[in-house]
Design a protein around this motif. Structure first.
Motif, mmCIF file in Angstrom:
data_model
loop_
_atom_site.group_PDB
_atom_site.id
_atom_site.type_symbol
_atom_site.label_atom_id
_atom_site.label_comp_id
_atom_site.label_asym_id
_atom_site.label_seq_id
_atom_site.Cartn_x
_atom_site.Cartn_y
_atom_site.Cartn_z
ATOM 1 N N ALA A 132 24.033 107.758 -11.564
ATOM 2 C CA ALA A 132 22.762 107.851 -12.278
ATOM 3 C C ALA A 132 22.295 106.466 -12.737
ATOM 4 N N VAL A 133 23.225 105.667 -13.242
ATOM 5 C CA VAL A 133 22.886 104.298 -13.651
ATOM 6 C C VAL A 133 22.335 103.510 -12.462
ATOM 7 N N ALA A 134 23.025 103.576 -11.337
ATOM 8 C CA ALA A 134 22.601 102.842 -10.144
ATOM 9 C C ALA A 134 21.224 103.301 -9.673
ATOM 10 N N ALA A 135 20.980 104.608 -9.739
ATOM 11 C CA ALA A 135 19.688 105.138 -9.297
ATOM 12 C C ALA A 135 18.560 104.631 -10.191
ATOM 13 N N VAL A 136 18.805 104.586 -11.494
ATOM 14 C CA VAL A 136 17.794 104.085 -12.429
ATOM 15 C C VAL A 136 17.513 102.615 -12.181
ATOM 16 N N LYS A 137 18.551 101.832 -12.038
ATOM 17 C CA LYS A 137 18.354 100.386 -11.851
ATOM 18 C C LYS A 137 17.682 100.075 -10.514
ATOM 19 N N ALA A 138 17.860 100.948 -9.529
ATOM 20 C CA ALA A 138 17.240 100.716 -8.218
ATOM 21 C C ALA A 138 15.719 100.815 -8.293
ATOM 22 N N VAL A 139 15.214 101.662 -9.191
ATOM 23 C CA VAL A 139 13.768 101.868 -9.252
ATOM 24 C C VAL A 139 13.110 101.210 -10.467
ATOM 25 N N THR A 140 13.896 100.906 -11.500
ATOM 26 C CA THR A 140 13.364 100.224 -12.688
ATOM 27 C C THR A 140 14.317 99.090 -13.068
ATOM 28 N N PRO A 141 14.378 98.039 -12.267
ATOM 29 C CA PRO A 141 15.379 96.990 -12.495
ATOM 30 C C PRO A 141 15.244 96.263 -13.828
ATOM 31 N N ASP A 142 14.048 96.237 -14.401
ATOM 32 C CA ASP A 142 13.864 95.525 -15.672
ATOM 33 C C ASP A 142 14.308 96.351 -16.876
ATOM 34 N N LEU A 143 14.329 97.661 -16.736
ATOM 35 C CA LEU A 143 14.676 98.545 -17.846
ATOM 36 C C LEU A 143 16.116 98.304 -18.294
ATOM 37 N N PHE A 144 16.319 98.183 -19.593
ATOM 38 C CA PHE A 144 17.662 97.951 -20.136
ATOM 39 C C PHE A 144 18.394 99.291 -20.200
ATOM 40 N N VAL A 145 19.388 99.459 -19.346
ATOM 41 C CA VAL A 145 20.166 100.696 -19.319
ATOM 42 C C VAL A 145 21.431 100.490 -20.146
ATOM 43 N N ASN A 146 21.530 101.248 -21.224
ATOM 44 C CA ASN A 146 22.673 101.201 -22.118
ATOM 45 C C ASN A 146 23.537 102.417 -21.796
ATOM 46 N N ALA A 169 33.024 100.789 -14.898
ATOM 47 C CA ALA A 169 32.359 101.432 -13.754
ATOM 48 C C ALA A 169 30.848 101.440 -13.938
ATOM 49 N N TYR A 170 30.393 101.680 -15.157
ATOM 50 C CA TYR A 170 28.955 101.718 -15.415
ATOM 51 C C TYR A 170 28.357 100.319 -15.296
ATOM 52 N N ARG A 171 29.106 99.350 -15.756
ATOM 53 C CA ARG A 171 28.645 97.967 -15.629
ATOM 54 C C ARG A 171 28.550 97.576 -14.149
ATOM 55 N N ALA A 172 29.541 97.957 -13.365
ATOM 56 C CA ALA A 172 29.513 97.655 -11.935
ATOM 57 C C ALA A 172 28.339 98.339 -11.238
ATOM 58 N N ALA A 173 27.907 99.476 -11.778
ATOM 59 C CA ALA A 173 26.770 100.201 -11.203
ATOM 60 C C ALA A 173 25.428 99.599 -11.612
ATOM 61 N N GLY A 174 25.453 98.638 -12.543
ATOM 62 C CA GLY A 174 24.221 97.964 -12.936
ATOM 63 C C GLY A 174 23.822 98.104 -14.376
ATOM 64 N N ALA A 175 24.629 98.799 -15.194
ATOM 65 C CA ALA A 175 24.289 98.955 -16.615
ATOM 66 C C ALA A 175 24.145 97.584 -17.277
ATOM 67 N N ASP A 176 23.140 97.456 -18.120
ATOM 68 C CA ASP A 176 22.895 96.188 -18.812
ATOM 69 C C ASP A 176 23.729 96.053 -20.071
ATOM 70 N N GLY A 177 24.056 97.175 -20.689
ATOM 71 C CA GLY A 177 24.877 97.191 -21.879
ATOM 72 C C GLY A 177 25.719 98.446 -21.888
ATOM 73 N N VAL A 178 26.713 98.487 -22.752
ATOM 74 C CA VAL A 178 27.579 99.664 -22.852
ATOM 75 C C VAL A 178 27.680 100.068 -24.314
ATOM 76 N N PHE A 179 27.809 101.374 -24.518
ATOM 77 C CA PHE A 179 27.768 101.950 -25.857
ATOM 78 C C PHE A 179 28.979 102.851 -26.020
ATOM 79 N N ALA A 180 29.736 102.626 -27.101
ATOM 80 C CA ALA A 180 30.931 103.423 -27.355
ATOM 81 C C ALA A 180 30.894 103.930 -28.794
ATOM 82 N N PRO A 181 30.183 105.038 -29.055
ATOM 83 C CA PRO A 181 30.165 105.578 -30.422
ATOM 84 C C PRO A 181 31.498 106.196 -30.785
ATOM 85 N N GLY A 182 31.812 106.132 -32.062
ATOM 86 C CA GLY A 182 33.030 106.770 -32.546
ATOM 87 C C GLY A 182 34.273 105.919 -32.467
ATOM 88 N N VAL A 183 34.163 104.650 -32.080
ATOM 89 C CA VAL A 183 35.343 103.779 -32.045
ATOM 90 C C VAL A 183 35.938 103.724 -33.454
#
Length: 267
Positions: A132-146, A169-183
């Motif tokens: 899903a991350v890769a699909a989003v970045k393929a069509v909206t490359p400027d959008l910041f995907v967290n 894995a999400y970063r490798a797919a193109g995610a711009d940032g990563v979010f880990a709630p509950g740490v």
């Protein structure tokens, strides 16, 4: 997307600085977002719980696609950068998630949160969220995907190992940032920040590390999540409970905005 939208996405991306984190308040309606913007916050996010609860719908169940789009359309008129919580993308099909991202970007949204938690309390396969991350970045490359992992949120075994595998894995797919709630603690946040080559977003937790400590740990973004929504609901309940009890005190919180103050939030 337009050059102006690309520039706004770049401005939002630039706010994510390890050691100088973006404090992101999360809104649930026009008034809350406008109030945050008026206080000088350069960016505002939405909270899926607040949006869902305000609409009388469950959170995390993929039930608020229409409400999310409707709110984004309103909030994009405000003088603030907007990122939107889209839960798991409201679909299991990467192409449908990508189509939603295109629609949001067309409204002026500069970022989305995309999570791997499912409504049944399980984690989606990492490969599915990465797709899903890769699909989003393929069509909206400027959008910041967290890309968000709910490894701690859902209490899975070995959450640190799971989270590291997933955010990588999400970063490798193109995610711009990563979010880990509950740490659960500062030490684990520090491990994540050092181990992942991407801006790390954490959720503010009352009683947990404050903004200065999270900055020292290398966090790049601090979200308030549903806390402001729940605090507002709590203040409303405290007010009516005090009145019902005959108290002269309106509540144990600061003076609320006046009628005129709220009216000024509407353009």
């Amino acid at each position: 997307m337009t050059t102006r939208h690309a520039d706004r996405c770049a401005a939002f991306r630039a706010l994510h600085r390890a050691g100088r984190p973006l404090l992101l308040p999360n809104a649930w309606d026009h008034a809350s977002a406008a109030a945050f913007a008026a206080r000088g916050f350069p960016a505002v996010g939405t909270t899926s719980l607040g949006v869902a609860a305000a609409a009388g719908l469950p959170d995390g169940a993929g039930a608020t696609r229409a409400e999310t789009l409707r709110l984004a359309r309103r909030l994009c008129r405000l003088p603030v950068l907007l990122t939107v919580d889209v839960e798991g993308g409201f679909s299991d099909e990467p192409a449908a998630v990508a189509a939603l991202a295109v629609e949001l970007a067309g409204l002026g949204v500069v970022g989305i949160n995309l999570e791997d938690g499912r409504s049944d309390g399980s984690l989606a396969p990492a490969a599915a969220t990465a797709a899903a991350v890769a699909a989003v970045k393929a069509v909206t490359p400027d959008l910041f995907v967290n890309a968000r992992t709910d490894a701690w949120w859902l209490g899975v075994p070995d959450p640190l190992d799971q989270a590291l595998d997933r955010v990588r894995a999400y970063r490798a797919a193109g995610a711009d940032g990563v979010f880990a709630p509950g740490v659960p603690d500062a030490a684990t946040i520090g491990v994540l920040a050092a181990a992942v080559d991407a801006p790390l977003n954490v959720l503010h937790r009352p009683g947990g590390p404050d903004v200065a400590e999270l900055a020292r740990l290398g966090v790049a973004r601090i979200s308030t999540g549903s806390l402001p929504f729940r605090a507002a609901l709590g203040a409303a309940l405290a007010t009516v409970d005090a009145l019902r009890a005959g108290s002269a005190d309106a509540g144990p919180y600061p003076e609320p905005p006046s009628y005129a103050d709220v009216q000024r939030l509407v353009p």
